[in-house]
Design an enzyme around this catalytic site. Sequence first.
Site, PDB file in Angstrom:
ATOM      1  N   TYR A  20      21.666 112.011  37.709  1.00 30.42           N
ATOM      2  CA  TYR A  20      21.877 110.709  38.353  1.00 30.42           C
ATOM      3  C   TYR A  20      20.918 110.540  39.540  1.00 30.42           C
ATOM      4  CZ  TYR A  20      26.299 110.033  35.751  1.00 30.42           C
ATOM      5  OH  TYR A  20      27.258 109.867  34.789  1.00 30.42           O
TER       6      TYR A  20
ATOM      7  N   ARG B 235      20.695 120.190  48.015  1.00 30.76           N
ATOM      8  CA  ARG B 235      21.412 121.455  47.793  1.00 30.76           C
ATOM      9  C   ARG B 235      20.898 122.541  48.737  1.00 30.76           C
ATOM     10  NH1 ARG B 235      22.374 121.790  41.176  1.00 30.76           N
ATOM     11  NH2 ARG B 235      22.515 119.534  40.914  1.00 30.76           N
TER      12      ARG B 235
ATOM     13  N   ASP C 282      23.818 113.773  29.939  1.00 34.80           N
ATOM     14  CA  ASP C 282      22.595 114.408  30.432  1.00 34.80           C
ATOM     15  C   ASP C 282      22.326 115.776  29.807  1.00 34.80           C
ATOM     16  OD1 ASP C 282      24.590 115.876  31.587  1.00 34.80           O
ATOM     17  OD2 ASP C 282      23.684 115.976  33.554  1.00 34.80           O
ATOM     18  N   GLU C 283      22.873 116.025  28.610  1.00 39.48           N
ATOM     19  CA  GLU C 283      22.682 117.317  27.949  1.00 39.48           C
ATOM     20  C   GLU C 283      22.539 117.114  26.453  1.00 39.48           C
ATOM     21  OE1 GLU C 283      25.446 120.751  28.945  1.00 39.48           O
ATOM     22  OE2 GLU C 283      26.436 118.981  29.748  1.00 39.48           O
TER      23      GLU C 283
END
Length: 470
Positions: free
Chosen positions: A30, A83, A143-144
Amino acid sequence: GHPHPVWRMTSRVPALPRAVVVHVDLDAFYCQVEVGRDPSLQGQPIAVVQYNPFGDLRTILPSEPRIFNDSNGSLIAVSYEARAFGVKRNMRGDEARRQCPELQLVQVPTANGKADLTIYREAGAQVIDILARGGVCERASIDEAYLDVTEEALRRARRDHGRPVLPLNPEQCRVYGPDGVAGCEAWFSTPDWAWSDADELLAHGAAVVAELRHVVQTELGYSCSAGIAHNKLLAKLCSGLHKPQQQTILPESAVQRLLDPLMIAKLRSLGGKLGQQVAQVLGIETVGQLRAVPETRLRTLFGPETGPWLHRMARGQSSDRVQQRTLPKSLGCGKTFRAQNAIRTLQDVQYWLQQIARELAERIGSDRERNQRVPQTMGVGLSSHGDHVSRSCAMPGLSVESIASAGLALVRRWVAERAEWTVTDLYLSACNFRSIAACPSIATFFQSAAGEGGQGTQGLAPPDPRPDSP
DNA sequence: ATTTTGACGCT
DNA sequence: AGCGTCAA
């Protein structure tokens, strides 16, 4: 269907060539979608939040400014830059800002009084369309995807009677080798005589994946990670070993070394209650410990299906095939109404069913145009006092009104059975799709049937144009 | 105030 | 058909 070779029916069954199975996972997807829409975000720590500062009531279009750095919503995606500051998924905005004051918070678009994930779905579909050029492609989530690139790997093994060549972007390619994880150069410089058939196939498959990832990067601007192994279980496991923007090969010789120290819950489908139960009943923690448990004991404790299945999992064995399916099997949308916002009247149920039906009808409509199919079943789901309930019926039509009123009828049926109720989740879905593709002429049918030598042999050339909008 | 999706197994 | 589990 699949032509079944006659020898499969005989008693002498040659070992099937090992498959090359890939799991592809977009990096902080995203966030990448948002960076693509607003390149000024490139390189910044960002996160996507799914909470509307205006109480989810005001529409926030994808095209309007959606950066709300004072948002206290929940983070559903966090960029790798963020992150690095310790910002994590599911953090709230305020906590995330304490970790990273420069954090840019992008709000998910909203429509019909709820979050609208359309831009991410469409971006995911673009990625899938590219990945499907490489072989059999199974959409696993927004998304996979899983790929079976065996056919293309075999073709390359025959073509370069020579040996695997270093993939594109070798610095983005790792191998789980004899000395643990390493770069791929050493592995790819294995002398010709030393390749095993299985490793050679993985190496060719890895080159295919490197090219597919490169196409995704250059055509769409998205980076992704991938795992390359002999089955879905292992491919999924090693796609996550090195992120972002890295692919990891898992040769068979390394399977045991990877699995043995791994916590049981890291295996797909063992991350929940079953995994907990397995660990507790056996008094163990790692896959290596699970591997040491005799199959008979597993069968006794967990049953004739689950026992042997666990026994195989502990050895990295999985026969779960990659399905050819690039589209979702169901379309659904819903909204949560927490404590204070819980729905207590049929009037409010009706209002929100209309809102949700607007989005669902819109999605069914664009799905019909793009994919030449319509759903034949719809359902409504709700939560009340922590219990989940669902009711379904034949699709009453594709309009907002027909969907909303059929949904209301189903909810009325449920309401009639009880004196008091409180709805904290409301959900509409459509499934059971039927194709409405125009029936091709006999000539066209035979032409395309003749061209289908097998799955996954299309190479990396762009596919035929979609039977798009008329 | 961990939402909004999706797939699949069991019965 | 409806419920529960698992996952991102």
